[in-house]
Write a protein that holds these residues in place. Sequence first.
Motif, PDB file in Angstrom:
ATOM      1  N   ARG A 182     100.106  -2.836 -20.497  1.00  0.00           N
ATOM      2  CA  ARG A 182     101.025  -3.978 -20.589  1.00  0.00           C
ATOM      3  C   ARG A 182     100.459  -5.051 -21.517  1.00  0.00           C
ATOM      4  O   ARG A 182      99.232  -5.260 -21.527  1.00  0.00           O
ATOM      5  CB  ARG A 182     101.196  -4.651 -19.229  1.00  0.00           C
ATOM      6  CG  ARG A 182     101.411  -3.741 -18.046  1.00  0.00           C
ATOM      7  CD  ARG A 182     102.827  -3.247 -18.027  1.00  0.00           C
ATOM      8  NE  ARG A 182     103.243  -2.880 -16.680  1.00  0.00           N
ATOM      9  CZ  ARG A 182     103.108  -1.683 -16.126  1.00  0.00           C
ATOM     10  NH1 ARG A 182     102.534  -0.703 -16.781  1.00  0.00           N
ATOM     11  NH2 ARG A 182     103.562  -1.460 -14.905  1.00  0.00           N
ATOM     12  N   ALA A 202      97.722   3.928  -9.511  1.00  0.00           N
ATOM     13  CA  ALA A 202      97.314   2.843 -10.416  1.00  0.00           C
ATOM     14  C   ALA A 202      98.005   1.529 -10.068  1.00  0.00           C
ATOM     15  O   ALA A 202      97.721   0.492 -10.667  1.00  0.00           O
ATOM     16  CB  ALA A 202      97.619   3.223 -11.867  1.00  0.00           C
ATOM     17  N   VAL A 229     108.681   1.012 -13.551  1.00  0.00           N
ATOM     18  CA  VAL A 229     107.341   0.980 -12.969  1.00  0.00           C
ATOM     19  C   VAL A 229     107.268   1.902 -11.757  1.00  0.00           C
ATOM     20  O   VAL A 229     106.435   2.805 -11.695  1.00  0.00           O
ATOM     21  CB  VAL A 229     106.969  -0.464 -12.553  1.00  0.00           C
ATOM     22  CG1 VAL A 229     105.586  -0.499 -11.919  1.00  0.00           C
ATOM     23  CG2 VAL A 229     107.056  -1.404 -13.756  1.00  0.00           C
TER      24      VAL A 229
HETATM   25  N1  GLN Z   1     101.061  -4.923 -14.080  1.00  0.00           N
HETATM   26  C1  GLN Z   1     101.615  -3.886 -13.268  1.00  0.00           C
HETATM   27  C2  GLN Z   1     102.938  -4.333 -12.712  1.00  0.00           C
HETATM   28  O1  GLN Z   1     103.114  -5.482 -12.408  1.00  0.00           O
HETATM   29  C3  GLN Z   1     100.688  -3.529 -12.130  1.00  0.00           C
HETATM   30  C4  GLN Z   1      99.417  -2.954 -12.613  1.00  0.00           C
HETATM   31  C5  GLN Z   1      98.366  -2.945 -11.569  1.00  0.00           C
HETATM   32  O2  GLN Z   1      98.593  -2.822 -10.350  1.00  0.00           O
HETATM   33  N2  GLN Z   1      97.192  -3.070 -12.032  1.00  0.00           N
HETATM   34  O3  GLN Z   1     103.838  -3.563 -12.593  1.00  0.00           O
END
Ligand code: GLN
Length: 296
Positions: free
Chosen positions: A103, A223, A215
């Motif tokens: 991201r 993850a 997501v």
């Molecule tokens: N940034 C991701 C999200 O908000 C989550 C990634 C993480 O849990 N490290 O969907």
Amino acid sequence: MSASAEHGSQTVESARRTLAARLKAAGSEAAELDARLLVGAVLGLDLTGMVTGARRTLTKDEADRVEALARRRLAGEPVARILGIKEFWGLSLQLSAATLVPRPDTETVLERALELLRTDGAAERALRIADLGTGSGAILLALLSELPHAHGFATDISAEALETASRNAAALGLSERATWIECDYGSGLTGAFDLIVSNPPYIPSADIAGLDIEVRAHDPRAALDGGADGLDAYRALISHCAGLLTPGGFLVVEIGQGQSGDVEALMTASGLSPTGPPKADLGGVPRAVSGRRLPR
Ligand code: GLN
């Protein structure tokens, strides 16, 4: 009408526009960009090629392949997953089912780490860096690309993720400065490191079902899922870090919304001192928390 005449009406430009309009109507935020990337991927054209080839007509096979990708995108699959590639810190990274899509928010971790090292004059040294739960290798490989004398050690509990990360290192010419270790966070490492970074799973388990389909249905759950309060990974990894850092060494972690106080408290309890307020991402959300093992 023959099949080719039917598809003769569709040019690169009209295919791109039609797809952008469909994605936009479906509520996609980056409809124009997504349409350009998907049509470009089928035709093997980059941005310039899309412009200069705008009036070329699609064959039936090409039109069918565009349609297949359009349906995947319309069903909620991110373009990065469809293409298997995502740009991060200017580097092109391959993805796999075992890795998050990197991201832009995560670039905040990079910025904080580089600020700390440069203020400290450490950036010129032969640093030892660890990335705990490296996934695609995004953070570590971006750091190695910025710090030409550094060596990186990346861990992941997933062998598939480590394979993806090492392929990325090879493609970027960074393999000689990267070592891959299959383990949980820092459990398989021995110190001492000048910098440890991590973007661990931090979403509270119960919140995952409410995330965007891009997501929740396409990033690997391992993850994302940070346990009941989202902090399980920090509890595991921060306790490893004090013993792995060199005196004066830094720890920089990505955090989720509202987690800065808890993560700073875990760092302090492990003997690390906060190095300033959390660094916010482009959306203004505190995203990177950093601590330091005090110099002797
Ligand atoms: N940034 C991701 C999200 O908000 C989550 C990634 C993480 O849990 N490290 O969907």
